[in-house]
Write an enzyme that holds these catalytic residues in place. Structure first.
Site, PDB file in Angstrom:
ATOM      1  N   LYS A 107     -12.748   6.949   2.582  1.00 13.50           N
ATOM      2  CA  LYS A 107     -11.723   5.896   2.654  1.00 13.50           C
ATOM      3  C   LYS A 107     -12.394   4.619   3.112  1.00 13.50           C
ATOM      4  O   LYS A 107     -13.415   4.667   3.808  1.00 13.50           O
ATOM      5  CB  LYS A 107     -10.637   6.288   3.660  1.00 13.50           C
ATOM      6  CG  LYS A 107      -9.322   5.567   3.454  1.00 13.50           C
ATOM      7  CD  LYS A 107      -8.472   6.216   2.387  1.00 13.50           C
ATOM      8  CE  LYS A 107      -7.188   5.466   2.145  1.00 13.50           C
ATOM      9  NZ  LYS A 107      -6.277   6.211   1.264  1.00 13.50           N
ATOM     10  N   THR A 191       1.402   8.896  -7.928  1.00  7.92           N
ATOM     11  CA  THR A 191       1.621   9.410  -6.565  1.00  7.92           C
ATOM     12  C   THR A 191       3.115   9.692  -6.340  1.00  7.92           C
ATOM     13  O   THR A 191       3.483  10.770  -5.867  1.00  7.92           O
ATOM     14  CB  THR A 191       1.088   8.420  -5.508  1.00  7.92           C
ATOM     15  OG1 THR A 191      -0.247   8.059  -5.869  1.00  7.92           O
ATOM     16  CG2 THR A 191       1.069   9.047  -4.133  1.00  7.92           C
TER      17      THR A 191
HETATM   18  P1  NAD Z   1       2.328  -0.316  -0.591  1.00 12.18           P
HETATM   19  O1  NAD Z   1       1.597  -1.365   0.152  1.00 12.18           O
HETATM   20  O2  NAD Z   1       2.508  -0.449  -2.067  1.00 12.18           O
HETATM   21  O3  NAD Z   1       3.779  -0.135   0.057  1.00 12.18           O
HETATM   22  C1  NAD Z   1       4.035   0.044   1.405  1.00 12.18           C
HETATM   23  C2  NAD Z   1       5.536  -0.123   1.607  1.00 12.18           C
HETATM   24  O4  NAD Z   1       5.884   0.221   2.949  1.00 12.18           O
HETATM   25  C3  NAD Z   1       6.049  -1.547   1.383  1.00 12.18           C
HETATM   26  O5  NAD Z   1       7.297  -1.501   0.727  1.00 12.18           O
HETATM   27  C4  NAD Z   1       6.245  -2.064   2.805  1.00 12.18           C
HETATM   28  O6  NAD Z   1       7.256  -3.083   2.854  1.00 12.18           O
HETATM   29  C5  NAD Z   1       6.713  -0.792   3.466  1.00 12.18           C
HETATM   30  N1  NAD Z   1       6.612  -0.766   4.928  1.00 12.18           N
HETATM   31  C6  NAD Z   1       5.538  -1.063   5.702  1.00 12.18           C
HETATM   32  N2  NAD Z   1       5.855  -0.895   7.003  1.00 12.18           N
HETATM   33  C7  NAD Z   1       7.138  -0.472   7.026  1.00 12.18           C
HETATM   34  C8  NAD Z   1       8.059  -0.143   8.060  1.00 12.18           C
HETATM   35  N3  NAD Z   1       7.704  -0.194   9.341  1.00 12.18           N
HETATM   36  N4  NAD Z   1       9.309   0.264   7.704  1.00 12.18           N
HETATM   37  C9  NAD Z   1       9.682   0.315   6.416  1.00 12.18           C
HETATM   38  N5  NAD Z   1       8.873   0.008   5.393  1.00 12.18           N
HETATM   39  C10 NAD Z   1       7.630  -0.382   5.706  1.00 12.18           C
HETATM   40  O7  NAD Z   1       1.607   1.066  -0.235  1.00 12.18           O
HETATM   41  P2  NAD Z   1       1.613   2.438  -1.056  1.00 12.18           P
HETATM   42  O8  NAD Z   1       0.445   2.446  -1.972  1.00 12.18           O
HETATM   43  O9  NAD Z   1       2.985   2.715  -1.578  1.00 12.18           O
HETATM   44  O10 NAD Z   1       1.251   3.473   0.111  1.00 12.18           O
HETATM   45  C11 NAD Z   1       2.239   3.949   1.024  1.00 12.18           C
HETATM   46  C12 NAD Z   1       1.678   5.152   1.772  1.00 12.18           C
HETATM   47  O11 NAD Z   1       1.289   6.162   0.824  1.00 12.18           O
HETATM   48  C13 NAD Z   1       0.422   4.900   2.606  1.00 12.18           C
HETATM   49  O12 NAD Z   1       0.423   5.783   3.709  1.00 12.18           O
HETATM   50  C14 NAD Z   1      -0.714   5.283   1.649  1.00 12.18           C
HETATM   51  O13 NAD Z   1      -1.901   5.615   2.332  1.00 12.18           O
HETATM   52  C15 NAD Z   1      -0.077   6.494   1.011  1.00 12.18           C
HETATM   53  N6  NAD Z   1      -0.645   6.885  -0.283  1.00 12.18           N
HETATM   54  C16 NAD Z   1      -0.733   5.994  -1.311  1.00 12.18           C
HETATM   55  C17 NAD Z   1      -1.237   6.416  -2.540  1.00 12.18           C
HETATM   56  C18 NAD Z   1      -1.260   5.517  -3.742  1.00 12.18           C
HETATM   57  O14 NAD Z   1      -1.652   5.992  -4.820  1.00 12.18           O
HETATM   58  N7  NAD Z   1      -0.838   4.280  -3.634  1.00 12.18           N
HETATM   59  C19 NAD Z   1      -1.681   7.736  -2.690  1.00 12.18           C
HETATM   60  C20 NAD Z   1      -1.567   8.623  -1.630  1.00 12.18           C
HETATM   61  C21 NAD Z   1      -1.040   8.183  -0.423  1.00 12.18           C
END
Ligand code: NAD
Length: 429
Positions: A107, A191
């Site tokens: 990461k 995802t």
């Molecule tokens: P992203 O940046 O696209 O979205 C994050 C979202 O969370 C946004 O809508 C933001 O407004 C919201 N957010 C942040 N803090 C918040 C809070 N306190 N309360 C409510 N909403 C809040 O990120 P993503 O790619 O969707 O990733 C989200 C999670 O999934 C992370 O933990 C990431 O590591 C994990 N993840 C992502 C992927 C991927 O392919 N993108 C794969 C596996 C895991």
């Protein structure tokens, strides 16, 4: 609770230690797997649009490559720390192992709020990241991808920078690239849809008809949007609410609608950082409540899909008695204290590195397609992803049932056994 109060790496080590005890893991193996194999800490100078130079802190952590090249995203976030990167790298090792794809864990990140940068500043920052790291990444070494705060376009620039430095077109150095620029069809929704495939299997196991279920989602970024869309369109269920962090007033909100919730409509009024246009949502009959409201909804399935540490000792008791499944779309959304309460309440847990492994699975397909220089149709990608996630779910469920353990512990048991086997086969231990 502020996520800064929770140390995700301590959380990852605590979860691992618990299962290492159950497995009576050899002390040397345990010592090896508790820590990353290697870490890179570096400073990235970037020429800003106003003529000044800003220095950014960058990281790459390579946790384990016994099963194949390190694999894992790049997170650009103002509260990024070396410990959050270490935790995410460690979970990537378990994620690739539980999905049974031939990759290890890694990461990376940069301490930055990408929303404060112009497009060209972002481009210079990601090219700078590659200039620092290019000798230590590569299709057979370590393959980054997007995560919170990074986008397919940024991956495209990084692939270009690496190709220039390496002197040859190398699309397989990074995944999550834009379609048409070496990306795979189906990666954007992979995802979130993967979260939905594992929920489908859990509902079938619990003998619940998905068409009578409601889900409450935290977050509305990449993972949450497609989890909500898939919950409606693949499972025929109803979404009760989603939530998001509003960058303009630095507050999070829950957005709900008593009936007729339309995740695709909300997606159309959400920006690239997952912030929903509040005025447009209110105009269309959505209710805006405080941030924690998502957790106490009358829902059958909770999908935390924002950041780590969001279900914790302070709020776990707000979970409604109707909740039957927690599907961890985010990495590390549940603290160990909250996990104990959830386990005791008998809620069925779909642990993060199983539930959200669809992203890395399609990233793996992207590298395979890059190697072949031949691209599959979207339906084929999603069908292959579904097959891998369904098999992973059943391997973990079988372990949970046969050993009478919690689903998170079962997922660790499956993953650790596969990594330990690869280390043995390579003669490391
Ligand atoms: P992203 O940046 O696209 O979205 C994050 C979202 O969370 C946004 O809508 C933001 O407004 C919201 N957010 C942040 N803090 C918040 C809070 N306190 N309360 C409510 N909403 C809040 O990120 P993503 O790619 O969707 O990733 C989200 C999670 O999934 C992370 O933990 C990431 O590591 C994990 N993840 C992502 C992927 C991927 O392919 N993108 C794969 C596996 C895991």
């Amino acid at each position: 609770m502020s996520t800064s109060l929770i140390n995700p790496f301590q959380m990852a080590q605590q979860q691992f230690d618990h299962v290492a005890d159950l497995l009576q893991l050899d002390p040397a193996v345990r010592d090896f797997l508790r820590w990353p194999q290697r870490e890179f800490h570096f400073r990235i100078p970037v020429h800003m649009d106003d003529g000044s130079v800003r220095i950014f802190q960058g990281y790459r952590v390579q946790h384990n490559d016994a099963r194949g090249p390190h694999k894992g995203g790049l997170r650009f976030h103002p509260s990024e720390t070396i410990d959050s990167v270490r935790a995410l790298a460690t979970w990537m090792t378990w994620k690739c192992a539980v999905a049974d794809i031939p990759l290890g864990g890694g990461k990376g990140g940069v301490i930055v709020d990408p929303a404060t940068l112009s497009t060209s500043e972002k481009e210079r920052l990601v090219r700078g990241w590659v200039q620092q790291m290019w000798k230590n990444i590569g299709p057979r070494l370590d393959v980054p991808a997007p995560d919170v705060g990074t986008t397919p376009q940024m991956m495209g620039w990084m692939m270009d920078e690496y190709s220039k430095l390496a002197g040859e077109f190398t699309p397989g150095v990074i995944t999550g690239k834009p379609v048409g620029g070496g990306g795979s069809l189906g990666r954007t929704e992979a995802t979130g849809f993967g979260v939905v495939y594992t929920i489908r299997e859990a509902l079938q196991h619990l003998k619940i008809d998905s068409r009578n279920t409601r889900a409450a989602v935290q977050g509305f970024g990449n993972v949450a949007q497609y989890a909500a869309i898939g919950f409606q369109e693949i499972l025929g269920g109803e979404v009760a609410c989603v939530s998001y962090w509003d960058r303009s007033d630095r507050t999070s909100y829950t957005v709900s609608k008593a009936s007729g919730f339309d995740a695709r409509f909300l997606q159309s009024i959400t920006d690239q950082y997952g912030t929903i246009d509040k005025a447009k949502a209110l105009d269309s009959g959505y209710k805006i409540e405080d941030s924690e409201a998502w957790l106490s909804q009358e829902a059958d399935v909770l999908i935390p899909a924002a950041l780590e540490g969001q279900i914790n000792a302070l709020n776990v008791h707000d979970i409604s008695s109707r909740v039957k499944i927690i599907a961890e779309g985010a990495n590390g959304p549940t603290t160990p204290e909250a996990d104990t309460v959830i386990r005791e309440r008998g809620i069925f847990m779909l642990p993060d590195f199983l539930c959200n492994s669809g992203g890395v699975t399609v990233s793996y397909f992207e590298s395979v397609q890059n190697d072949m220089n031949y691209y599959w149709p979207r339906e084929e990608v999603l069908q292959k992803e579904d097959h891998i996630l369904t098999s992973a779910f059943h391997a973990v469920l079988d372990m949970a049932l046969s050993q009478d353990v919690y689903m998170r512990d079962a997922a660790y048991m499956v993953a650790i056994a596969r990594v330990v086997k690869a280390m043995q086969l390579r003669g490391w231990i």
